[in-house]
Design a protein around this motif. Structure first.
Motif, PDB file in Angstrom:
ATOM      1  N   VAL A   5       2.725   1.024   9.134  1.00  0.00           N
ATOM      2  CA  VAL A   5       1.942   0.601   7.965  1.00  0.00           C
ATOM      3  C   VAL A   5       2.853   0.403   6.766  1.00  0.00           C
ATOM      4  O   VAL A   5       2.739  -0.593   6.018  1.00  0.00           O
ATOM      5  CB  VAL A   5       0.842   1.640   7.655  1.00  0.00           C
ATOM      6  N   PHE A   6       3.772   1.325   6.555  1.00  0.00           N
ATOM      7  CA  PHE A   6       4.691   1.188   5.417  1.00  0.00           C
ATOM      8  C   PHE A   6       5.654   0.022   5.630  1.00  0.00           C
ATOM      9  O   PHE A   6       6.072  -0.631   4.662  1.00  0.00           O
ATOM     10  CB  PHE A   6       5.478   2.488   5.224  1.00  0.00           C
ATOM     11  N   GLY A   7       6.016  -0.266   6.864  1.00  0.00           N
ATOM     12  CA  GLY A   7       6.844  -1.441   7.112  1.00  0.00           C
ATOM     13  C   GLY A   7       6.121  -2.730   6.742  1.00  0.00           C
ATOM     14  O   GLY A   7       6.716  -3.648   6.158  1.00  0.00           O
ATOM     15  N   PHE A   8       4.817  -2.796   7.078  1.00  0.00           N
ATOM     16  CA  PHE A   8       4.020  -3.964   6.700  1.00  0.00           C
ATOM     17  C   PHE A   8       3.911  -4.078   5.180  1.00  0.00           C
ATOM     18  O   PHE A   8       4.011  -5.170   4.614  1.00  0.00           O
ATOM     19  CB  PHE A   8       2.629  -3.841   7.333  1.00  0.00           C
ATOM     20  N   ARG A   9       3.733  -2.945   4.494  1.00  0.00           N
ATOM     21  CA  ARG A   9       3.647  -2.962   3.027  1.00  0.00           C
ATOM     22  C   ARG A   9       4.947  -3.464   2.410  1.00  0.00           C
ATOM     23  O   ARG A   9       4.948  -4.192   1.418  1.00  0.00           O
ATOM     24  CB  ARG A   9       3.345  -1.553   2.499  1.00  0.00           C
ATOM     25  N   LEU A  10       6.070  -3.042   2.994  1.00  0.00           N
ATOM     26  CA  LEU A  10       7.363  -3.504   2.478  1.00  0.00           C
ATOM     27  C   LEU A  10       7.454  -5.023   2.512  1.00  0.00           C
ATOM     28  O   LEU A  10       7.885  -5.669   1.533  1.00  0.00           O
ATOM     29  CB  LEU A  10       8.507  -2.901   3.302  1.00  0.00           C
ATOM     30  N   ALA A  11       7.055  -5.593   3.646  1.00  0.00           N
ATOM     31  CA  ALA A  11       7.135  -7.052   3.775  1.00  0.00           C
ATOM     32  C   ALA A  11       6.210  -7.747   2.788  1.00  0.00           C
ATOM     33  O   ALA A  11       6.602  -8.733   2.128  1.00  0.00           O
ATOM     34  CB  ALA A  11       6.781  -7.453   5.210  1.00  0.00           C
ATOM     35  N   MET A  12       4.998  -7.256   2.616  1.00  0.00           N
ATOM     36  CA  MET A  12       4.050  -7.880   1.697  1.00  0.00           C
ATOM     37  C   MET A  12       4.492  -7.753   0.237  1.00  0.00           C
ATOM     38  O   MET A  12       4.341  -8.682  -0.569  1.00  0.00           O
ATOM     39  CB  MET A  12       2.662  -7.263   1.880  1.00  0.00           C
ATOM     40  N   GLY A  43       9.177   3.527  -2.696  1.00  0.00           N
ATOM     41  CA  GLY A  43       8.347   4.533  -2.044  1.00  0.00           C
ATOM     42  C   GLY A  43       8.006   4.155  -0.613  1.00  0.00           C
ATOM     43  O   GLY A  43       8.076   4.992   0.304  1.00  0.00           O
ATOM     44  N   SER A  44       7.663   2.895  -0.409  1.00  0.00           N
ATOM     45  CA  SER A  44       7.363   2.437   0.946  1.00  0.00           C
ATOM     46  C   SER A  44       8.598   2.492   1.841  1.00  0.00           C
ATOM     47  O   SER A  44       8.517   2.859   3.019  1.00  0.00           O
ATOM     48  CB  SER A  44       6.801   1.011   0.907  1.00  0.00           C
ATOM     49  N   TYR A  45       9.764   2.150   1.261  1.00  0.00           N
ATOM     50  CA  TYR A  45      10.986   2.151   2.047  1.00  0.00           C
ATOM     51  C   TYR A  45      11.374   3.571   2.475  1.00  0.00           C
ATOM     52  O   TYR A  45      11.766   3.803   3.632  1.00  0.00           O
ATOM     53  CB  TYR A  45      12.127   1.530   1.249  1.00  0.00           C
ATOM     54  N   VAL A  46      11.264   4.528   1.556  1.00  0.00           N
ATOM     55  CA  VAL A  46      11.620   5.907   1.871  1.00  0.00           C
ATOM     56  C   VAL A  46      10.708   6.462   2.963  1.00  0.00           C
ATOM     57  O   VAL A  46      11.162   7.102   3.918  1.00  0.00           O
ATOM     58  CB  VAL A  46      11.552   6.773   0.601  1.00  0.00           C
ATOM     59  N   LEU A  47       9.419   6.209   2.847  1.00  0.00           N
ATOM     60  CA  LEU A  47       8.489   6.711   3.852  1.00  0.00           C
ATOM     61  C   LEU A  47       8.635   5.977   5.185  1.00  0.00           C
ATOM     62  O   LEU A  47       8.399   6.554   6.250  1.00  0.00           O
ATOM     63  CB  LEU A  47       7.054   6.593   3.344  1.00  0.00           C
ATOM     64  N   THR A  84      -0.192 -12.616  -1.326  1.00  0.00           N
ATOM     65  CA  THR A  84      -0.032 -11.705  -0.180  1.00  0.00           C
ATOM     66  C   THR A  84      -0.141 -10.243  -0.578  1.00  0.00           C
ATOM     67  O   THR A  84      -0.307  -9.372   0.286  1.00  0.00           O
ATOM     68  CB  THR A  84       1.340 -11.938   0.481  1.00  0.00           C
ATOM     69  N   LEU A  85      -0.064  -9.971  -1.891  1.00  0.00           N
ATOM     70  CA  LEU A  85      -0.177  -8.588  -2.326  1.00  0.00           C
ATOM     71  C   LEU A  85      -1.568  -8.020  -2.060  1.00  0.00           C
ATOM     72  O   LEU A  85      -1.750  -6.803  -2.011  1.00  0.00           O
ATOM     73  CB  LEU A  85       0.151  -8.478  -3.824  1.00  0.00           C
ATOM     74  N   ALA A  86      -2.544  -8.872  -1.884  1.00  0.00           N
ATOM     75  CA  ALA A  86      -3.884  -8.379  -1.576  1.00  0.00           C
ATOM     76  C   ALA A  86      -3.899  -7.626  -0.248  1.00  0.00           C
ATOM     77  O   ALA A  86      -4.692  -6.694  -0.066  1.00  0.00           O
ATOM     78  CB  ALA A  86      -4.864  -9.551  -1.532  1.00  0.00           C
ATOM     79  N   TYR A  87      -3.017  -7.999   0.676  1.00  0.00           N
ATOM     80  CA  TYR A  87      -2.965  -7.303   1.962  1.00  0.00           C
ATOM     81  C   TYR A  87      -2.386  -5.896   1.829  1.00  0.00           C
ATOM     82  O   TYR A  87      -2.654  -5.035   2.655  1.00  0.00           O
ATOM     83  CB  TYR A  87      -2.164  -8.122   2.973  1.00  0.00           C
ATOM     84  N   VAL A  88      -1.581  -5.695   0.764  1.00  0.00           N
ATOM     85  CA  VAL A  88      -1.074  -4.347   0.518  1.00  0.00           C
ATOM     86  C   VAL A  88      -2.223  -3.412   0.166  1.00  0.00           C
ATOM     87  O   VAL A  88      -2.254  -2.247   0.559  1.00  0.00           O
ATOM     88  CB  VAL A  88      -0.017  -4.374  -0.608  1.00  0.00           C
TER      89      VAL A  88
END
Length: 397
Positions: A5-12, A43-47, A84-88
């Protein structure tokens, strides 16, 4: 799952950050958006990288996820809900469902839905219909429910895995106990039981001689000595068996199997009166073997000689041993009556004759190959044991 999930957030976030920075007003607004991009991305990258380390911190402090949601809301206001930030924003209730369960999913789905509705209401450039405005908030509710469902499935899978591990451990313990019982049965049969049977026969012979009308003191003394020697041997075998049970798996010294095999052959001939000879074959320079390996090999050879004496009525027994190629080969041949052609190990086991059964089990425990039959001889029985030298080196290591 949380790491993905955090990997997907990073990309978005990486895709939507340029739009958020370009749409932000110059000055303080742009700096706040840049700070929000930095905080949410790092934060997303660290997690994503160290979930095992920082995940428990997020689990204990739901306020951290709430703060992350507020920073994401700042980006959503700046970039717009059509990026695409809406997907975050959809990822937040999914993550809350995975980490916190139903309560967490409900709280964060409601918070994220409220943020999305507020962004749509405050946007001057977008004029969505009611259905379009409620699409993303509804999707947040759905992803929150999905997160909870996945959490429950993983918890059940973990419980099932733990139960399976417990059952496997119990089965392994049961198998270990069964194997140890079978080993003790073999040891008792091949050592103490046979010797005690010999003591009983010698005692019967002594009683017969003592009850005869004309007693021979010399013969009675000889039979009494035989009973005493047999009893002492049974006691020695019992002590050896007890010592073997207490012995460590990595003994400090080895056993010269060839010398011990020659000594046991000579002892067999002396005790039984059956002519038995030992012949070294192949390369006789075999290094000392670990006592557990040597004990099994010598017990198989001794049992083969004893079986020949008890059941085959042989006129001679030939024993040979040595290294041939990459094999340690030990052979015991007797010229007795031989084995029945239709005899099987299962028949022997049901009949209570465990000599041959124990020999086969010992060979299998060593990783050796055993052949019981006539071999190349016209009559009699040959027991051939072949143990790869690689197996001996592994046992020694």
């Amino acid at each position: 799952m949380c790491r993905q999930v955090f990997g997907f957030r990073l990309a978005m976030i990486a895709l939507a950050a340029p739009a958020a920075l370009l749409n932000a007003a110059p000055g303080l607004s742009a700096r706040l958006v840049a700070a929000a991009v930095l905080v949410t991305f790092m934060g997303s990258y660290v997690l994503f990288r160290d979930w095992e380390r920082f995940g428990p911190l997020l689990l204990r402090h739901p306020t951290l996820l709430a703060a992350d949601t507020l920073f994401g809301a700042l980006l959503l206001v700046s970039a717009g809900p059509d990026t695409t930030l809406a997907y975050v924003s959809v990822c937040t209730p999914l993550l809350a469902g995975l980490v916190y369960g139903w309560r967490g999913a409900g709280c964060f789905a409601s918070l994220q839905g409220l943020i999305l509705v507020t962004v749509y209401a405050s946007s001057k450039d977008l004029h969505p219909t009611v259905a379009e405005a409620l699409l993303l908030p509804g999707l947040c509710v759905v992803t929150g429910a999905m997160g909870v469902t996945l959490r429950n499935l993983m918890l059940r899978f973990g419980a099932a895995t733990q139960a399976l591990t417990t059952v496997q451990a119990r089965l392994a313990a049961t198998e270990a106990v069964s194997a140890e019982r079978a080993r003790l049965a073999r040891e008792m049969h091949d050592s103490v039981a046979k010797t005690l049977h010999g003591v009983a026969l010698a005692a019967d012979s002594l009683a017969t001689s003592a009850g005869a009308a004309h007693t021979d003191p010399a013969r009675i003394r000889q039979q009494a000595d035989l009973v005493a020697r047999s009893a002492r041997r049974a006691a020695a075998e019992s002590r050896e068996l007890l010592a073997d049970l207490r012995r460590q798996e990595t003994p400090d010294h080895g056993t010269d199997v060839m010398a011990e095999l020659a000594a046991r052959t000579a002892d067999f001939s002396t005790r039984t009166g059956v002519p038995a000879t030992y012949h070294p074959t192949g390369d006789h320079t075999l290094p000392p073997l670990p006592p557990p390996v040597a004990r099994q090999l010598l017990t198989i050879a001794t049992e083969a000689m004893e079986n020949a004496h008890r059941h085959a009525s042989p006129t001679r027994v030939d024993v040979s041993g040595g290294v041939e190629g990459d094999l340690l080969r030990i052979t015991v041949y007797d010229d007795g009556r031989g084995l029945p052609h239709d005899l099987t190990l299962e028949q022997l086991r049901r009949a209570g004759h465990f000599g041959l059964v124990g020999m086969v089990e010992r060979a299998a425990a060593l990783g050796a190959r055993i052949r019981i039959g006539r071999g190349d001889h016209p009559k009699g029985t040959e027991v051939r044991l072949e143990l790869p030298l690689a197996t001996i080196r592994e046992e020694a290591a």
